[in-house]
Write a protein that holds these residues in place. Structure first.
Motif, PDB file in Angstrom:
ATOM      1  N   LEU A 172       0.826  -1.210   0.000  1.00  0.00           N
ATOM      2  CA  LEU A 172       0.000   0.000   0.000  1.00  0.00           C
ATOM      3  C   LEU A 172       0.859   1.259   0.000  1.00  0.00           C
ATOM      4  N   VAL A 173       1.923   1.248   0.811  1.00  0.00           N
ATOM      5  CA  VAL A 173       2.831   2.405   0.852  1.00  0.00           C
ATOM      6  C   VAL A 173       3.525   2.565  -0.497  1.00  0.00           C
ATOM      7  N   GLU A 174       3.924   1.447  -1.087  1.00  0.00           N
ATOM      8  CA  GLU A 174       4.577   1.501  -2.405  1.00  0.00           C
ATOM      9  C   GLU A 174       3.631   2.113  -3.438  1.00  0.00           C
ATOM     10  N   TRP A 175       2.344   1.703  -3.393  1.00  0.00           N
ATOM     11  CA  TRP A 175       1.363   2.265  -4.326  1.00  0.00           C
ATOM     12  C   TRP A 175       1.202   3.772  -4.103  1.00  0.00           C
ATOM     13  N   ALA A 176       1.095   4.177  -2.839  1.00  0.00           N
ATOM     14  CA  ALA A 176       0.919   5.601  -2.528  1.00  0.00           C
ATOM     15  C   ALA A 176       2.168   6.410  -2.860  1.00  0.00           C
ATOM     16  N   ALA A 177       3.352   5.791  -2.726  1.00  0.00           N
ATOM     17  CA  ALA A 177       4.607   6.505  -2.983  1.00  0.00           C
ATOM     18  C   ALA A 177       4.772   6.877  -4.446  1.00  0.00           C
ATOM     19  N   ALA A 178       4.014   6.239  -5.339  1.00  0.00           N
ATOM     20  CA  ALA A 178       4.101   6.576  -6.755  1.00  0.00           C
ATOM     21  C   ALA A 178       3.666   8.014  -7.028  1.00  0.00           C
ATOM     22  N   PHE A 179       2.917   8.622  -6.088  1.00  0.00           N
ATOM     23  CA  PHE A 179       2.486  10.018  -6.228  1.00  0.00           C
ATOM     24  C   PHE A 179       3.531  11.001  -5.710  1.00  0.00           C
ATOM     25  N   LYS A 180       4.684  10.496  -5.265  1.00  0.00           N
ATOM     26  CA  LYS A 180       5.661  11.315  -4.542  1.00  0.00           C
ATOM     27  C   LYS A 180       6.138  12.524  -5.355  1.00  0.00           C
ATOM     28  N   GLN A 181       6.279  12.366  -6.672  1.00  0.00           N
ATOM     29  CA  GLN A 181       6.756  13.475  -7.500  1.00  0.00           C
ATOM     30  C   GLN A 181       5.727  14.601  -7.610  1.00  0.00           C
ATOM     31  N   HIS A 182       4.461  14.243  -7.449  1.00  0.00           N
ATOM     32  CA  HIS A 182       3.374  15.229  -7.465  1.00  0.00           C
ATOM     33  C   HIS A 182       2.486  14.952  -6.261  1.00  0.00           C
ATOM     34  N   PRO A 183       2.935  15.301  -5.063  1.00  0.00           N
ATOM     35  CA  PRO A 183       2.222  14.890  -3.835  1.00  0.00           C
ATOM     36  C   PRO A 183       0.778  15.398  -3.811  1.00  0.00           C
ATOM     37  N   PRO A 184      -0.148  14.552  -3.450  1.00  0.00           N
ATOM     38  CA  PRO A 184      -1.546  14.983  -3.334  1.00  0.00           C
ATOM     39  C   PRO A 184      -1.721  15.953  -2.181  1.00  0.00           C
ATOM     40  N   LYS A 185      -2.755  16.785  -2.270  1.00  0.00           N
ATOM     41  CA  LYS A 185      -3.059  17.701  -1.178  1.00  0.00           C
ATOM     42  C   LYS A 185      -3.467  16.942   0.080  1.00  0.00           C
ATOM     43  N   ARG A 186      -4.135  15.798  -0.118  1.00  0.00           N
ATOM     44  CA  ARG A 186      -4.519  14.972   1.022  1.00  0.00           C
ATOM     45  C   ARG A 186      -4.809  13.549   0.528  1.00  0.00           C
ATOM     46  N   VAL A 187      -4.471  12.596   1.374  1.00  0.00           N
ATOM     47  CA  VAL A 187      -4.840  11.202   1.135  1.00  0.00           C
ATOM     48  C   VAL A 187      -5.883  10.815   2.172  1.00  0.00           C
ATOM     49  N   PHE A 188      -7.034  10.376   1.705  1.00  0.00           N
ATOM     50  CA  PHE A 188      -8.098   9.911   2.599  1.00  0.00           C
ATOM     51  C   PHE A 188      -7.997   8.393   2.712  1.00  0.00           C
ATOM     52  N   VAL A 189      -7.903   7.902   3.935  1.00  0.00           N
ATOM     53  CA  VAL A 189      -7.734   6.471   4.175  1.00  0.00           C
ATOM     54  C   VAL A 189      -9.077   5.877   4.591  1.00  0.00           C
ATOM     55  N   VAL A 190      -9.550   4.923   3.801  1.00  0.00           N
ATOM     56  CA  VAL A 190     -10.863   4.299   4.033  1.00  0.00           C
ATOM     57  C   VAL A 190     -10.704   2.779   3.964  1.00  0.00           C
ATOM     58  N   HIS A 191     -11.834   2.072   4.034  1.00  0.00           N
ATOM     59  CA  HIS A 191     -11.872   0.628   3.786  1.00  0.00           C
ATOM     60  C   HIS A 191     -10.885  -0.128   4.666  1.00  0.00           C
ATOM     61  N   GLY A 192     -10.972   0.125   5.980  1.00  0.00           N
ATOM     62  CA  GLY A 192     -10.138  -0.581   6.941  1.00  0.00           C
ATOM     63  C   GLY A 192     -10.841  -0.628   8.281  1.00  0.00           C
ATOM     64  N   ASP A 193     -10.413  -1.550   9.139  1.00  0.00           N
ATOM     65  CA  ASP A 193     -10.972  -1.605  10.488  1.00  0.00           C
ATOM     66  C   ASP A 193     -10.764  -0.271  11.193  1.00  0.00           C
ATOM     67  N   ASP A 194     -11.574  -0.020  12.205  1.00  0.00           N
ATOM     68  CA  ASP A 194     -11.629   1.263  12.901  1.00  0.00           C
ATOM     69  C   ASP A 194     -10.247   1.835  13.203  1.00  0.00           C
ATOM     70  N   LYS A 195      -9.435   1.093  13.937  1.00  0.00           N
ATOM     71  CA  LYS A 195      -8.120   1.589  14.335  1.00  0.00           C
ATOM     72  C   LYS A 195      -7.102   1.504  13.206  1.00  0.00           C
ATOM     73  N   VAL A 196      -7.328   0.572  12.264  1.00  0.00           N
ATOM     74  CA  VAL A 196      -6.383   0.403  11.166  1.00  0.00           C
ATOM     75  C   VAL A 196      -6.339   1.645  10.288  1.00  0.00           C
ATOM     76  N   THR A 197      -7.512   2.245  10.023  1.00  0.00           N
ATOM     77  CA  THR A 197      -7.521   3.447   9.188  1.00  0.00           C
ATOM     78  C   THR A 197      -6.704   4.563   9.833  1.00  0.00           C
ATOM     79  N   GLU A 198      -6.858   4.743  11.139  1.00  0.00           N
ATOM     80  CA  GLU A 198      -6.090   5.774  11.848  1.00  0.00           C
ATOM     81  C   GLU A 198      -4.602   5.451  11.815  1.00  0.00           C
ATOM     82  N   HIS A 199      -4.285   4.180  12.078  1.00  0.00           N
ATOM     83  CA  HIS A 199      -2.879   3.758  12.111  1.00  0.00           C
ATOM     84  C   HIS A 199      -2.222   3.966  10.751  1.00  0.00           C
TER      85      HIS A 199
END
Length: 535
Positions: free
Chosen positions: A414-441
């Motif tokens: 997941l981090v590798e997938w998100a890191a592909a945006f590194k050259q053009h960093p997004p204004k925000r990444v919204f984390v969804v589709h995970g258990d309650d504490k997992v999304t925060e973590h």
């Protein structure tokens, strides 16, 4: 331009996100919650008839399963997805409707005997037929103009046949915002389908986090590991029962079983038989065959070019009707049984568990994620007895978990997938589709590793995409725990009632400042409704 999170917010299932731009209303996914609910999900903030467009990342029911209900409530817009997703939805939504109608009929028979009230199915086969007429299948990598203010493109997410991440270019007031919805991201080690596509630029990214708090074990060669489980089970004289999702996981298991046979990994039982006991899985396998060129991996295509069907082998049998299904449990020799559902919550698998869990010589093999609160999760975590069809069944069978073909990327991927945006960093990444504490973590982990601004939104949270600000906090209300005698159906309906109450309060707050005459009329309508329902 407003983005509201509705489903799969601090939860794993029920994916649904609402985008409002200009005078348009769009949904990304319209999924059904599976397993226990943690939070009360907010309703779609407009009437279903006002929804113009739905984009579907893939066919799994937790991403597509409420589309027929949306249609039943008045939706008549267009639904965009890949060709394979459309074909899978044609069988999966029909199967879901059959389950809804069957369960309603069964509950109503029980209620009639006990004097209880009647319930209606969540939706019907007629609703499914209606909504399927509104699909617009798309090709991967093709830019599609949905309307003058919206362009979209589907790219392969490597999670399921036809699964996609979706790029959106949305224009409002001559300002363009680019969004990427990840869908469910594959781990990249799937035997049949392609690797997930990495995208490189977006203003906002909405991404899944199912395994955002863990690292998968180094994938073993699954075929020899599976052969070992079959061998020791058959040596005891028992059956190997594999709960598996009908679409995706079943076909992957067939791929490895073909390898076991073709590579002679089980010489002691080389003529063993495998039963697919799931009409849906049988239909899904046909759809896999139809989408070979666009969706299959290079490895699978190489086999096909050699004239080898990668998911077909001698000894493979299918059970289409219920009589054939029942006969499997009276066979005199050990067999492999693959049946749905993958989390053992419904379907024919429950009958096979009833016939095999009590047997010390049999094995139940799990090959996928088990949501907490499901029967599959209970069995994996050492349950000594379980209730099936009103009967307590002692668990004596061997319970095995074989990870390695997970449909979801782990934290590293997941981090590798998100890191592909590194050259053009997004204004925000919204984390969804995970258990309650997992999304925060995982949101915190992304911020630490990549420096992205992140958020783990709750259902009902609304963000202004021009200002990158949360303009409204949604509900943090937990779903009331069921009493011992309450049904899952009544719990879900009560949760909808609570959500409707929350929405009514929101509407009331927005009415401040209206003329007194209108406020008085609204108050009278509410009081009249309360008089009707107050017990």
């Amino acid at each position: 331009m407003l983005l509201e999170f509705l489903g799969a917010a601090h939860e794993v299932t029920g994916s649904c996100h609402f985008l409002q731009y200009e005078d348009k209303h769009l949904l990304v996914d319209c999924g059904m919650e599976q397993g226990p609910d943690l939070y009360v999900n907010q309703e779609i903030p407009v009437n279903a008839a006002a929804v113009d467009t739905v984009l579907v990342t893939h066919a799994h029911i937790d991403h597509s399963g409420l589309l027929p209900l949306l249609y039943a409530h008045g939706f008549r817009g267009r639904i965009y997805c890949t060709q394979a997703t459309y074909e899978l939805c044609t069988i999966m939504l029909k199967d879901s409707a059959h389950i809804q109608e069957f369960e309603a009929e069964w509950r109503n028979r029980k209620a009639k005997r006990s004097g209880g009230g009647q319930i209606e199915p969540l939706y019907t086969m007629e609703d499914v037929q209606g909504v399927l007429n509104h699909f617009t299948p798309c090709m991967y990598e093709e830019i599609v103009e949905v309307d003058p203010s919206l362009k979209i493109r589907f790219v392969d997410a490597g999670h399921l046949l036809g699964s996609s991440s979706i790029e959106l270019w949305v224009t409002e007031k001559e300002r363009e915002v680019k969004m990427v919805f990840s869908g469910d991201i594959g781990q990249g080690n799937k035997p049949l389908i392609k690797q997930p596509t990495f995208l490189q630029d977006a203003d906002y990214v909405i991404m899944e986090s199912t395994y955002g708090d863990r690292i998968h074990q180094t994938p073993q060669d699954f075929a020899p590991a599976l052969a070992d489980v079959i061998k020791r089970t058959f040596m005891r004289g028992g059956n190997l029962v594999i709960p598996a999702f009908s679409v995706g996981r079943t076909q992957e298991i067939l791929y490895f079983l073909r390898r076991i046979k073709s590579e002679f990994l089980l010489p002691e039982f080389e003529d063993f038989e495998v039963y697919i006991d799931s009409p849906l899985a049988i239909e899904a396998t046909h759809i896999f065959h139809k989408n070979v060129r666009e969706c299959f991996s290079d490895e699978a295509l190489e086999l096909i070019n050699q004239g080898i069907n990668p998911i077909l082998f001698p000894g493979l049998k299918t059970a289409v009707d219920s009589n054939a299904s029942k006969q499997i449990n009276f066979l005199k020799k050990p067999v492999v049984i693959i049946s749905a559902s993958g989390m053992c919550e419904a379907g024919r698998i429950r009958h096979h568990l009833k016939h095999n869990l009590w047997r010390e010589d049999s094995t139940v093999l799990f090959v996928g994620y088990q949501v907490p609160g499901t029967l599959g999760h209970a069995l994996l975590n050492g349950a000594k007895e379980v209730k099936l069809f009103g009967e307590m069944i002692e668990v004596r069978a061997e319970i095995v978990n074989l990870p390695g073909i997970s449909g979801h990327a782990d934290q590293k991927k997941l981090v590798e997938w998100a890191a592909a945006f590194k050259q053009h960093p997004p204004k925000r990444v919204f984390v969804v589709h995970g258990d309650d504490k997992v999304t925060e973590h995982f949101a915190a982990h992304l911020h630490q590793e990549l420096g992205y601004e992140t958020a783990a939104p709750f259902s009902g949270d609304i963000y202004d995409l021009f200002t990158n600000a949360c303009i409204k906090q949604g509900s943090r209300m937990l779903v009331p725990k069921k009493t011992k005698n309450s049904s899952k159906a009544s719990s879900n309906v009560f949760a909808r009632l609570l959500a409707a109450g929350q929405r009514l309060l929101t509407v009331i707050n927005k009415c401040e400042g209206l003329p007194n005459k209108e406020l008085a009329r609204f108050a009278d309508q509410i009081n009249s409704m309360c008089d009707k329902w107050e017990r």
